[in-house]
Design an enzyme around this catalytic site. Structure first.
Site, mmCIF file in Angstrom:
data_model
loop_
_atom_site.group_PDB
_atom_site.id
_atom_site.type_symbol
_atom_site.label_atom_id
_atom_site.label_comp_id
_atom_site.label_asym_id
_atom_site.label_seq_id
_atom_site.Cartn_x
_atom_site.Cartn_y
_atom_site.Cartn_z
ATOM 1 N N ARG A 1 -5.406 6.623 -12.079
ATOM 2 C CA ARG A 1 -3.943 6.632 -12.724
ATOM 3 C C ARG A 1 -3.775 5.987 -14.027
ATOM 4 O O ARG A 1 -2.796 6.198 -14.630
ATOM 5 C CB ARG A 1 -2.920 5.973 -11.428
ATOM 6 C CG ARG A 1 -1.308 6.193 -11.745
ATOM 7 C CD ARG A 1 -0.609 6.056 -10.577
ATOM 8 N NE ARG A 1 -0.699 4.618 -10.504
ATOM 9 C CZ ARG A 1 0.229 4.219 -9.521
ATOM 10 N NH1 ARG A 1 0.705 4.776 -8.653
ATOM 11 N NH2 ARG A 1 0.279 2.838 -9.528
ATOM 12 N N ARG B 1 -3.264 -5.304 -6.403
ATOM 13 C CA ARG B 1 -2.774 -4.019 -5.330
ATOM 14 C C ARG B 1 -3.609 -3.759 -4.203
ATOM 15 O O ARG B 1 -3.424 -3.432 -3.221
ATOM 16 C CB ARG B 1 -2.557 -2.806 -6.248
ATOM 17 C CG ARG B 1 -1.074 -2.920 -7.006
ATOM 18 C CD ARG B 1 -0.740 -1.868 -8.029
ATOM 19 N NE ARG B 1 0.198 -2.271 -8.873
ATOM 20 C CZ ARG B 1 1.567 -1.694 -8.802
ATOM 21 N NH1 ARG B 1 1.594 -0.545 -8.162
ATOM 22 N NH2 ARG B 1 2.558 -1.968 -9.569
ATOM 23 N N ARG C 1 6.639 2.615 -16.704
ATOM 24 C CA ARG C 1 5.269 3.195 -17.141
ATOM 25 C C ARG C 1 5.645 4.292 -18.117
ATOM 26 O O ARG C 1 6.721 4.928 -18.037
ATOM 27 C CB ARG C 1 4.296 3.856 -16.085
ATOM 28 C CG ARG C 1 4.146 2.612 -15.113
ATOM 29 C CD ARG C 1 3.417 3.197 -13.932
ATOM 30 N NE ARG C 1 3.148 2.492 -12.876
ATOM 31 C CZ ARG C 1 3.144 2.258 -11.571
ATOM 32 N NH1 ARG C 1 3.716 3.327 -10.952
ATOM 33 N NH2 ARG C 1 2.852 1.411 -10.915
HETATM 34 N N1 LIG Z 1 -4.632 13.580 -2.004
HETATM 35 C C1 LIG Z 1 -4.780 13.257 -3.477
HETATM 36 N N2 LIG Z 1 -5.929 13.714 -3.912
HETATM 37 C C2 LIG Z 1 -6.327 13.140 -5.289
HETATM 38 N N3 LIG Z 1 -5.483 12.584 -6.058
HETATM 39 C C3 LIG Z 1 -4.324 11.979 -5.549
HETATM 40 C C4 LIG Z 1 -3.877 12.391 -4.178
HETATM 41 N N4 LIG Z 1 -2.666 12.122 -3.940
HETATM 42 C C5 LIG Z 1 -2.219 11.175 -4.920
HETATM 43 N N5 LIG Z 1 -3.406 11.318 -6.067
HETATM 44 C C6 LIG Z 1 -3.262 10.776 -7.206
HETATM 45 O O1 LIG Z 1 -3.564 9.364 -7.075
HETATM 46 C C7 LIG Z 1 -2.674 8.316 -7.824
HETATM 47 C C8 LIG Z 1 -1.799 7.621 -6.967
HETATM 48 O O2 LIG Z 1 -0.570 8.491 -6.399
HETATM 49 P P1 LIG Z 1 0.754 8.078 -6.466
HETATM 50 O O3 LIG Z 1 1.110 7.597 -7.812
HETATM 51 O O4 LIG Z 1 1.484 9.231 -5.845
HETATM 52 O O5 LIG Z 1 0.762 6.776 -5.360
HETATM 53 P P2 LIG Z 1 1.928 5.796 -4.675
HETATM 54 O O6 LIG Z 1 1.488 5.671 -3.518
HETATM 55 O O7 LIG Z 1 3.216 6.510 -5.113
HETATM 56 O O8 LIG Z 1 1.315 4.613 -5.623
HETATM 57 P P3 LIG Z 1 2.803 3.153 -6.176
HETATM 58 O O9 LIG Z 1 3.035 2.689 -4.740
HETATM 59 O O10 LIG Z 1 1.791 2.409 -6.749
HETATM 60 O O11 LIG Z 1 3.857 4.094 -6.756
HETATM 61 C C9 LIG Z 1 -1.882 9.642 -8.695
HETATM 62 O O12 LIG Z 1 -2.634 9.545 -10.029
HETATM 63 C C10 LIG Z 1 -1.921 10.721 -8.089
HETATM 64 O O13 LIG Z 1 -2.089 11.819 -8.990
HETATM 65 N N1 LIG Z 2 10.300 -3.539 -0.951
HETATM 66 C C1 LIG Z 2 10.271 -2.921 -1.732
HETATM 67 N N2 LIG Z 2 9.094 -2.280 -2.337
HETATM 68 C C2 LIG Z 2 9.508 -1.134 -3.257
HETATM 69 C C3 LIG Z 2 10.892 -0.901 -3.650
HETATM 70 N N3 LIG Z 2 10.638 0.060 -4.667
HETATM 71 C C4 LIG Z 2 9.096 0.266 -4.747
HETATM 72 N N4 LIG Z 2 8.486 -0.354 -4.034
HETATM 73 C C5 LIG Z 2 7.137 -0.545 -3.725
HETATM 74 O O1 LIG Z 2 6.332 -1.307 -4.626
HETATM 75 C C6 LIG Z 2 5.154 -0.906 -4.888
HETATM 76 C C7 LIG Z 2 4.679 -0.819 -6.163
HETATM 77 O O2 LIG Z 2 5.368 0.408 -6.849
HETATM 78 P P1 LIG Z 2 4.947 0.575 -8.441
HETATM 79 O O3 LIG Z 2 6.046 1.800 -8.768
HETATM 80 O O4 LIG Z 2 4.966 -0.615 -9.061
HETATM 81 O O5 LIG Z 2 3.459 1.067 -8.135
HETATM 82 C C8 LIG Z 2 5.003 0.277 -3.958
HETATM 83 O O6 LIG Z 2 4.276 -0.087 -2.736
HETATM 84 C C9 LIG Z 2 6.423 0.566 -3.660
HETATM 85 O O7 LIG Z 2 6.507 1.293 -2.287
HETATM 86 C C10 LIG Z 2 11.899 -1.294 -3.035
HETATM 87 O O8 LIG Z 2 12.868 -1.198 -3.374
HETATM 88 N N5 LIG Z 2 11.578 -2.441 -2.331
#
Ligand SMILES: Nc1ncnc2c1ncn2[C@@H]1O[C@H](COP(=O)(O)OP(=O)(O)OP(=O)(O)O)[C@@H](O)[C@H]1O
Ligand SMILES: Nc1nc2c(ncn2[C@@H]2O[C@H](COP(=O)(O)O)[C@@H](O)[C@H]2O)c(=O)[nH]1
Length: 210
Positions: A149, A160, A56
């Site tokens: 996002r 998702r 991204r």
């Molecule tokens: N408590 C919150 N309140 C509002 N917005 C939030 C909060 N926590 C996270 N976000 C926003 O929600 C979006 C998703 O958060 P984030 O990317 O951290 O999720 P993630 O669980 O890591 O997702 P992925 O598994 O896809 O990587 C982001 O744009 C983030 O800024």
């Molecule tokens: N089983 C695994 N899941 C993983 C790993 N690294 C990330 N993730 C999960 O993928 C989704 C989507 O991630 P995104 O970065 O494309 O938004 C998210 O739920 C991650 O927790 C891994 O090594 N193994």
């Protein structure tokens, strides 16, 4: 056989207990992780996963993920280089042994961000992490966050969200997670995460003193 091999691999690298963060895509895992890595520099280290999805904007190869082709990733899996791997929303993701080794070799608390399939696979290894689930307050809030996002096309948002429904159902399974945090307000969720990890943080800080 496989479990025994992994157990040997991990016991050879004893150190602080790793942490597995899981939960639906968009729940806020990366946001919380980023804060933790910033506040506790020299305590935590991120296990950089491999993925076949495209980077991204702003993501860096080797920092956020190792971005690889499906062919390369499959060959490495077949070669036994991965602890776990999964297909998620049309892409492959996985944790290599080297990624965990890299962090644990520095005596840092290794944090893994994996989906539910990853949690189930890691449970069959000897890694022995603390399992933390980050959950959204509701499906509506999750959908709003995922859409705002602006990283996914409509098809991927739907994939998702479907995976999130399954994840939220499975995560209720008693004993699957040590801690479940509802990420409604980010600061409150962060305090809860920090609180859960405080004993491990203290151990690393004490070990650094001697
Ligand atoms: N408590 C919150 N309140 C509002 N917005 C939030 C909060 N926590 C996270 N976000 C926003 O929600 C979006 C998703 O958060 P984030 O990317 O951290 O999720 P993630 O669980 O890591 O997702 P992925 O598994 O896809 O990587 C982001 O744009 C983030 O800024
Ligand atoms: N089983 C695994 N899941 C993983 C790993 N690294 C990330 N993730 C999960 O993928 C989704 C989507 O991630 P995104 O970065 O494309 O938004 C998210 O739920 C991650 O927790 C891994 O090594 N193994």
């Amino acid at each position: 056989m496989c479990v025994r091999l992994f157990s040997r691999f991990f016991s050879a690298m004893a150190g602080p207990r790793p942490v597995v963060l899981s939960g639906p895509s968009g729940a806020g895992k990366s946001s919380l992780l980023k804060q933790l890595l910033q506040e506790f520099d020299g305590v935590f280290g991120f296990s950089v996963s491999h993925t076949t999805r495209k980077p991204r904007p702003g993501e860096q190869d080797g920092k956020d993920y190792h971005y690889v082709s499906r062919e390369v990733m499959q060959a490495s899996i077949d070669n036994g280089e991965f602890i776990e791997s999964a297909e998620f929303s049309g892409n492959m993701y996985g944790t290599s042994k080297a990624a965990v080794q890299e962090v644990q070799g520095q005596n840092l608390i290794c944090i893994l961000d994996v989906d539910m399939q990853g949690v189930k696979s890691i449970k069959r290894t000897g890694l022995n992490p603390i399992y933390i689930s980050i959950q959204p307050p509701s499906m509506d809030v999750l959908e709003k966050r995922l859409r705002e996002r602006k990283t996914e096309c409509e098809e991927n948002v739907q994939k998702r969200l479907q995976a999130a429904r399954v994840d939220m159902e499975i995560s209720r399974e008693p004993g699957l997670f040590d801690v479940v945090i509802i990420n409604d307000h980010l600061e409150e969720a962060y305090e809860a995460l920090k609180g859960a990890l405080l004993p491990e943080i203290q151990k690393v800080k004490e070990a650094k003193k001697v």
